[in-house]
Write an enzyme that holds these catalytic residues in place. Structure first.
Site, PDB file in Angstrom:
ATOM      1  N   ASN A 157       0.854  -1.186   0.000  1.00 26.61           N
ATOM      2  CA  ASN A 157       0.000   0.000   0.000  1.00 26.61           C
ATOM      3  C   ASN A 157       0.885   1.229   0.000  1.00 26.61           C
ATOM      4  OD1 ASN A 157      -2.955  -0.923   0.382  1.00 26.61           O
ATOM      5  ND2 ASN A 157      -1.769  -2.170   1.830  1.00 26.61           N
ATOM      6  N   GLU A 158       1.131   1.738  -1.192  1.00 30.02           N
ATOM      7  CA  GLU A 158       2.029   2.872  -1.359  1.00 30.02           C
ATOM      8  C   GLU A 158       1.330   4.165  -0.917  1.00 30.02           C
ATOM      9  OE1 GLU A 158       4.949   2.125  -1.847  1.00 30.02           O
ATOM     10  OE2 GLU A 158       5.381   1.021  -3.698  1.00 30.02           O
TER      11      GLU A 158
END
Ligand code: GLP
Length: 262
Positions: A157-158
């Site tokens: 999850n950037e």
């Protein structure tokens, strides 16, 4: 809680080094597995890859070999996988989990789940929904292990990942591809996409433990623990979880206000 500690919005435990910290977490997981065995229930673990949890998996393997810890009631769900990638590729997280944990313990491999990096692009949406459903059907994650990326990512999850995101296909940041290039022959070989569980998927776990080792992680650890909750630092969403803690070595903790401004 002292005045200085009150800067910290997530409980932090600091150990002399990663081995001692990992032994502590391994014991906690072992206690949970044994408690669930007594209750005749499965123990559902959320697992991470990367360099960070390797010491934890070593400790778990040692507990299995030398103290008879059985994983027969274990069900595992990994956070993420590169996309596309074959499960037997050197850099695949399937292979990582087999090499570092599953091949060395008595877990039933049919109870281990790592997102499939070979799924057809048109089927990824449905596949992601099924992955979430499987977690639910298993009873939800009892204990989620996390590492943290230098940009604050958890799973893949950037920055920009929303609080309510679920399992999905994502584009990897170039900084992440650069950080992970050591696993490949060059950065060009690092996949541009990945399948990851979402922030919301992670926050549904009943307990979350984020591991962090080394001074290079110290700035992002401080932002996650003391900063405002923001999608610029996905790990900051962990402040909203009622049962999350960070387990750090001294290096990773050194930017915390309690050490910076004693
Ligand atoms: C990887 C993984 C994450 C991991 C993070 C940190 O790419 N997808 O789950 O926590 O990046 O990696 P490392 O532990 O090698 O620093």
């Amino acid at each position: 809680m002292s005045l200085v500690d009150s800067f910290e919005k997530i409980p932090v435990q600091i150990f002399a080094d990663d081995k001692i910290a990992s032994a502590h977490v391994a014991r906690e997981i072992a206690d949970l597995i044994r408690q669930k065995q007594k209750e005749g229930k499965p123990c559902v673990l959320g697992l991470a890859t990367g360099s960070t949890p390797k010491t934890l998996y070593k400790e778990l393997v040692a507990l299995h070999r030398h103290q008879g810890l059985s994983f027969k009631n274990g069900i595992t769900f990994n956070l993420d996988e590169y996309y596309p990638i074959e499960p037997n590729a050197l850099q695949s997280y399937h292979r990582f989990m087999n090499t570092h944990l599953f091949d060395h313990i008595d877990i039933d491999k049919s109870n281990t789940h790592v997102p499939d990096g070979t799924i057809d692009k048109n089927d990824v949406r449905a596949y992601a929904a099924t992955y979430e459903k499987k977690i639910e059907l298993a009873g939800g994650i009892d204990y989620q292990v996390l590492g943290i990326g230098l940009n604050g990512h958890i799973g893949f999850n950037e920055p920009g990942s929303g609080r309510h995101s679920g399992t999905r296909l994502v584009a990897l940041d170039n900084t992440t591809r650069l950080a992970n290039a050591y696993e490949f022959t060059s950065i060009a070989q690092v996949p541009r996409l990945a399948i990851t569980v979402g922030i919301n998927t992670i926050l549904k776990a009943r307990k979350i433990v984020l591991l962090g080792w080394g001074i290079h992680k110290a700035p992002v650890i401080r932002k996650s623990v003391e900063g405002t909750v923001t999608d610029h630092v996905p790990a900051s969403f962990l402040q909203e979880h009622p049962n999350c803690s960070f387990v750090l070595d001294e290096g990773a903790a050194q930017e915390l206000t309690r050490f910076k401004t004693p």
